[in-house]
Write an enzyme that holds these catalytic residues in place. Structure first.
Site, short mmCIF file in Angstrom:
data_model
loop_
_atom_site.label_atom_id
_atom_site.label_comp_id
_atom_site.label_asym_id
_atom_site.label_seq_id
_atom_site.Cartn_x
_atom_site.Cartn_y
_atom_site.Cartn_z
N PHE A 36 0.86 -1.19 0.00
CA PHE A 36 0.00 0.00 0.00
C PHE A 36 0.89 1.24 0.00
O PHE A 36 1.63 1.49 0.95
CB PHE A 36 -0.96 0.06 1.20
CG PHE A 36 -1.87 1.26 1.08
CD1 PHE A 36 -3.03 1.21 0.33
CD2 PHE A 36 -1.54 2.47 1.68
CE1 PHE A 36 -3.84 2.33 0.16
CE2 PHE A 36 -2.35 3.60 1.53
CZ PHE A 36 -3.51 3.52 0.76
N ASP A 73 9.33 2.96 2.19
CA ASP A 73 8.12 3.73 2.50
C ASP A 73 7.83 3.57 3.99
O ASP A 73 7.26 2.58 4.44
CB ASP A 73 6.95 3.22 1.65
CG ASP A 73 5.65 4.01 1.92
OD1 ASP A 73 5.59 4.74 2.93
OD2 ASP A 73 4.70 3.88 1.12
N LYS A 130 2.19 11.01 7.20
CA LYS A 130 1.34 10.77 8.36
C LYS A 130 1.82 11.49 9.63
O LYS A 130 1.56 12.68 9.76
CB LYS A 130 1.20 9.26 8.57
CG LYS A 130 0.44 8.62 7.39
CD LYS A 130 -0.28 7.35 7.75
CE LYS A 130 -1.30 6.98 6.68
NZ LYS A 130 -0.87 6.04 5.68
C1 LIG Z 1 -1.01 6.07 4.26
C2 LIG Z 1 0.11 5.54 3.44
C3 LIG Z 1 0.46 6.12 2.20
C4 LIG Z 1 -0.35 7.23 1.58
O1 LIG Z 1 -0.46 8.36 2.36
P1 LIG Z 1 -1.63 9.44 2.08
O2 LIG Z 1 -1.28 10.59 2.96
O3 LIG Z 1 -2.92 8.79 2.43
O4 LIG Z 1 -1.56 9.78 0.62
C5 LIG Z 1 1.56 5.62 1.53
N1 LIG Z 1 2.29 4.61 2.04
C6 LIG Z 1 1.99 4.03 3.21
C7 LIG Z 1 2.84 2.91 3.73
C8 LIG Z 1 0.87 4.45 3.94
O5 LIG Z 1 0.56 3.86 5.09
#
Ligand SMILES: *Cc1c(COP(=O)(O)O)cnc(C)c1O
Length: 400
Positions: A141, A226, A255
């Site tokens: 994700f 990520d 986040k």
């Molecule tokens: C939440 C998330 C994203 C995307 O972040 P948004 O601010 O919702 O665009 C990307 N990678 C990971 C691992 C995430 O948990």
């Protein structure tokens, strides 16, 4: 109709149905607790998917935001502002890197990393134009943009959004041999979550991340981690990669970087990587704005002390010890995770994840299901031991 019912019906009527929220309407929140429009209190054990690592209304973060609100909030990057340099320098230092490229949402940080890796591939590695490939993991994700869902393997996230962006190779997560096979001379990056959050808090097998590090170094490929959900204290370290002593080439942050106040994301790397950009080649009107930098700077300052990482370790050990007692005895078939972050697999015979989440809601605990019958638990790192224990009592009552 109650106020809750009315507000939910109105939201249903006037907003796209791209979410299916639990049936409560939040009016205020403080620390680990939220209060709804009926005055009921709930323990937040999701924490905005880690965007609220420091809790709701954290005084240090709210103070930093308020002070900045009275000075200047937006300049665009057409002009310099006096919060920018310090934010970038301190964040780079926290990451042990040289440069920061600030954006807003996580998906934008991922998009920026895709652009960075491709440009680096053409300008530095010498990949022939148009041939760059990026290896990603199954069940990843990384966000919701068209390019990012192009390499998703989740039909829900991906269907009907083609034509898809080419240039991605998908391998099973945790499988080093498959990764080795997938990397070619045209590969510019391996993009991975060090723990797959959305997939159910999947921790890769020991040696995987260090194996990825070794392979990418040997093949002159960027390792892009990520850490948007796993980073900034959640797992008990500043970065989840640290659990294997691994330093990636590129960190993606988001986040919690915005302290639950504003969206702040960043790509962090050395000059040899982020130095590929020239003026006009990438940007964002809101990226690196004064309010974002003021809040982000306070987040970095809070992480420098190590106190939140320490809390996540101690409370996380307690959380996992208690959750593991439920495995095999109640409705729980498995528990995974690190620090104050757990994925709890519930035997589907005892209900879907949604049904379990609704039962917990009735007991005043907020969690979120993912992929069928997995419950995700990620309370704010500021949660007290007493509140965590109360939450665990409710979990035991529903899952025991
Ligand atoms: C939440 C998330 C994203 C995307 O972040 P948004 O601010 O919702 O665009 C990307 N990678 C990971 C691992 C995430 O948990």
């Amino acid at each position: 109709m109650t106020a809750t019912e009315e507000l939910i019906a109105s939201a249903e009527a006037h907003s796209a149905h791209n979410y299916h929220p639990l049936p409560l309407v939040v009016a205020s929140a403080q620390g680990a607790w939220m209060t709804d429009v009926e005055g009921r209190r709930y323990l937040d054990m999701l924490a905005g998917y880690s965007a609220l690592n420091f809790g709701h209304g954290n005084p240090r973060l709210i103070d930093a935001a308020k002070r900045q609100l009275d000075r200047v909030t937006l300049t665009s990057r057409a002009f310099h502002h006096d919060r920018f340099a310090e934010f970038c320098a301190r964040l780079a230092e926290l990451c042990g890197k040289e440069m920061v490229l600030p954006m807003n949402t996580g998906a934008e940080a991922v998009e920026t990393a895709v652009k960075t890796a491709r440009k680096w591939g053409y300008r530095v590695k010498g990949v022939p134009d148009g041939r760059a490939r990026i290896v990603v993991a199954r069940d990843n994700f990384h966000g919701r943009t068209t390019t990012v869902v192009s390499f998703s393997t989740d039909p829900e996230a991906r269907a009907d959004y083609g034509p898809y962006t080419p240039g991605f190779d998908i391998v099973p997560y945790g499988d080093l041999a498959a990764l080795r096979e997938a990397v070619t001379d045209d590969t510019v990056a391996v993009l991975l979550e060090p723990i797959q959050g959305e997939a159910g808090v999947l921790v890769p097998p020991p040696g995987y991340l260090s194996g990825v590090r070794e392979l990418t170094r040997d093949r002159n490929v960027l390792f892009v981690a990520d850490e948007i959900q796993s980073g900034l204290g959640r797992t008990g370290r500043t970065f989840a990669c640290e659990h294997e002593g691994v330093v990636p080439d590129v960190y993606l942050l988001g986040k919690a970087l915005g302290g639950g106040v504003v969206p702040v994301s960043a790509v962090v790397a050395d000059t040899g990587v982020l130095g590929v950009f020239r003026p006009g080649e990438h940007g964002s009107t809101f990226g690196g704005n004064p309010l974002a930098c003021a809040v982000g700077l306070e987040v970095v300052a809070m992480l420098e002390s190590g106190e939140f990482q320490q809390r996540a370790t101690e409370l996380g050990d307690h959380l996992h010890a208690e959750l593991n007692l439920l495995v095999g005895t109640g409705k729980v078939t498995g528990v995974r995770g690190r620090g104050l972050w757990a994925g709890v697999d519930v035997d589907p015979a005892h209900g879907t994840g949604r049904e379990i989440s609704e039962k917990l809601l009735d007991r005043g605990v907020l969690v979120k299901d993912t992929h069928g019958s997995t419950i995700r638990i990620a309370p704010p790192l500021v949660i007290s031991k007493e509140d965590l224990d109360w939450g665990l009592d409710q979990l035991r009552a529903v899952l025991g």
